[in-house]
Motif scaffolding. Sequence first.
Motif, PDB file in Angstrom:
ATOM      1  N   ALA A 170       3.124   8.720   9.807  1.00 21.12           N
ATOM      2  CA  ALA A 170       2.506   8.148   8.603  1.00 21.12           C
ATOM      3  C   ALA A 170       3.265   6.906   8.157  1.00 21.12           C
ATOM      4  O   ALA A 170       2.659   5.907   7.741  1.00 21.12           O
ATOM      5  CB  ALA A 170       2.471   9.186   7.487  1.00 21.12           C
ATOM      6  N   ALA A 171       4.589   6.934   8.256  1.00 20.69           N
ATOM      7  CA  ALA A 171       5.396   5.780   7.865  1.00 20.69           C
ATOM      8  C   ALA A 171       5.166   4.604   8.802  1.00 20.69           C
ATOM      9  O   ALA A 171       5.047   3.453   8.354  1.00 20.69           O
ATOM     10  CB  ALA A 171       6.876   6.159   7.844  1.00 20.69           C
ATOM     11  N   ILE A 172       5.099   4.874  10.086  1.00 23.90           N
ATOM     12  CA  ILE A 172       4.861   3.802  11.067  1.00 23.90           C
ATOM     13  C   ILE A 172       3.518   3.128  10.793  1.00 23.90           C
ATOM     14  O   ILE A 172       3.407   1.894  10.770  1.00 23.90           O
ATOM     15  CB  ILE A 172       4.913   4.364  12.498  1.00 23.90           C
ATOM     16  CG1 ILE A 172       6.348   4.771  12.862  1.00 23.90           C
ATOM     17  CG2 ILE A 172       4.367   3.365  13.501  1.00 23.90           C
ATOM     18  CD1 ILE A 172       7.334   3.637  12.939  1.00 23.90           C
ATOM     19  N   LYS A 227       0.847  -1.188   0.000  1.00 23.08           N
ATOM     20  CA  LYS A 227       0.000   0.000   0.000  1.00 23.08           C
ATOM     21  C   LYS A 227       0.885   1.240   0.000  1.00 23.08           C
ATOM     22  O   LYS A 227       1.928   1.265   0.654  1.00 23.08           O
ATOM     23  CB  LYS A 227      -0.911  -0.009   1.230  1.00 23.08           C
ATOM     24  CG  LYS A 227      -1.846   1.187   1.311  1.00 23.08           C
ATOM     25  CD  LYS A 227      -2.763   1.092   2.524  1.00 23.08           C
ATOM     26  CE  LYS A 227      -3.678   2.303   2.623  1.00 23.08           C
ATOM     27  NZ  LYS A 227      -4.575   2.238   3.799  1.00 23.08           N
ATOM     28  N   MET A 228       0.474   2.273  -0.727  1.00 28.90           N
ATOM     29  CA  MET A 228       1.212   3.529  -0.799  1.00 28.90           C
ATOM     30  C   MET A 228       0.280   4.695  -0.498  1.00 28.90           C
ATOM     31  O   MET A 228      -0.821   4.768  -1.054  1.00 28.90           O
ATOM     32  CB  MET A 228       1.809   3.726  -2.197  1.00 28.90           C
ATOM     33  CG  MET A 228       2.902   2.748  -2.572  1.00 28.90           C
ATOM     34  SD  MET A 228       4.414   3.067  -1.666  1.00 28.90           S
ATOM     35  CE  MET A 228       5.086   1.399  -1.624  1.00 28.90           C
ATOM     36  N   VAL A 229       0.730   5.578   0.363  1.00 25.38           N
ATOM     37  CA  VAL A 229      -0.034   6.793   0.665  1.00 25.38           C
ATOM     38  C   VAL A 229       0.937   7.961   0.813  1.00 25.38           C
ATOM     39  O   VAL A 229       2.043   7.795   1.329  1.00 25.38           O
ATOM     40  CB  VAL A 229      -0.871   6.653   1.961  1.00 25.38           C
ATOM     41  CG1 VAL A 229      -1.938   5.585   1.823  1.00 25.38           C
ATOM     42  CG2 VAL A 229       0.012   6.365   3.161  1.00 25.38           C
ATOM     43  N   PRO A 230       0.550   9.161   0.329  1.00 25.62           N
ATOM     44  CA  PRO A 230       1.403  10.327   0.545  1.00 25.62           C
ATOM     45  C   PRO A 230       1.360  10.738   2.023  1.00 25.62           C
ATOM     46  O   PRO A 230       0.358  10.500   2.683  1.00 25.62           O
ATOM     47  CB  PRO A 230       0.755  11.392  -0.344  1.00 25.62           C
ATOM     48  CG  PRO A 230      -0.673  10.942  -0.524  1.00 25.62           C
ATOM     49  CD  PRO A 230      -0.654   9.456  -0.440  1.00 25.62           C
ATOM     50  N   PRO A 231       2.455  11.305   2.542  1.00 22.33           N
ATOM     51  CA  PRO A 231       3.701  11.671   1.863  1.00 22.33           C
ATOM     52  C   PRO A 231       4.807  10.628   2.063  1.00 22.33           C
ATOM     53  O   PRO A 231       5.977  10.958   1.900  1.00 22.33           O
ATOM     54  CB  PRO A 231       4.071  12.971   2.577  1.00 22.33           C
ATOM     55  CG  PRO A 231       3.681  12.703   4.006  1.00 22.33           C
ATOM     56  CD  PRO A 231       2.423  11.851   3.933  1.00 22.33           C
ATOM     57  N   VAL A 232       4.446   9.388   2.418  1.00 23.30           N
ATOM     58  CA  VAL A 232       5.466   8.375   2.708  1.00 23.30           C
ATOM     59  C   VAL A 232       6.295   8.098   1.460  1.00 23.30           C
ATOM     60  O   VAL A 232       5.750   7.926   0.366  1.00 23.30           O
ATOM     61  CB  VAL A 232       4.815   7.082   3.237  1.00 23.30           C
ATOM     62  CG1 VAL A 232       5.891   6.024   3.509  1.00 23.30           C
ATOM     63  CG2 VAL A 232       4.022   7.368   4.511  1.00 23.30           C
TER      64      VAL A 232
END
Length: 251
Positions: free
Chosen positions: A87-89, A18-23
Amino acid sequence: MPVQYILGEWDFRGLNLKMVPPVFIPRPETEELVEWALEEVALRPRAADAQEGPLILEVGCGSGAISLSLLSRLPQSRAIAVDKGDAAICLTRENAQRLHLQDRIQIVPLDVTLEGSWAHLLPWGPLDLIISNPPYIFRQDMEQLAPEIRSYEDPAALDGGEKGMDIIEHVLALAPRLMKDSGSIFLEVDPRHPELIGSWLQSRPDLSLNLVAVRRDFCGRPRFVHIQRSGVRGGCPVDVQPGPLPARVPR
């Protein structure tokens, strides 16, 4: 907006993440970093009665791409993934659950630049491997990044300070406190960094860390470094290794 954010997912070494900004979005080069680490793990002798694989620390986990890819290929391994961004965690935790790897990874909010922060990692035991794609862009180069990168991705995952070495130096300075004597560090860096890292390590013999190999990426640039902890101080020859040459677009 980068296509990875539009789709909401992206493949990394066969894993659908899964990808989400701003990661930070993992790049093809980082797949080479993982492959090199796997090659080195496979070459290491293992005790006949060993029940567990390596204990791995990923610094700056972002989406969890590196640590989850290693876990998927090393069934007996365990990982600790750290990042200072909430957000990264959260995204690493979601991706671990998505891949059913949540039982083999500890995901810890951590800023490696804070004094004493790594003490939280000591209870898990000495590390076999530290791996990271840290922020390594030279600050003066940040304005030259593509507009979609500057507009959407977290600049803290890219900006490595004046010489791109800020986080790299923190990782190297703290690594000996957490690693086994024969432990390894694998980093993705700017092509200008291998020489800088070699000089920096020579100025810190107290760390007992040696730059043992540099590997080039698929465009022929010195992109990855392998650093090993040793009880023997002093330098050792650096092996510059060619990387594979798949037909991919560079960062």
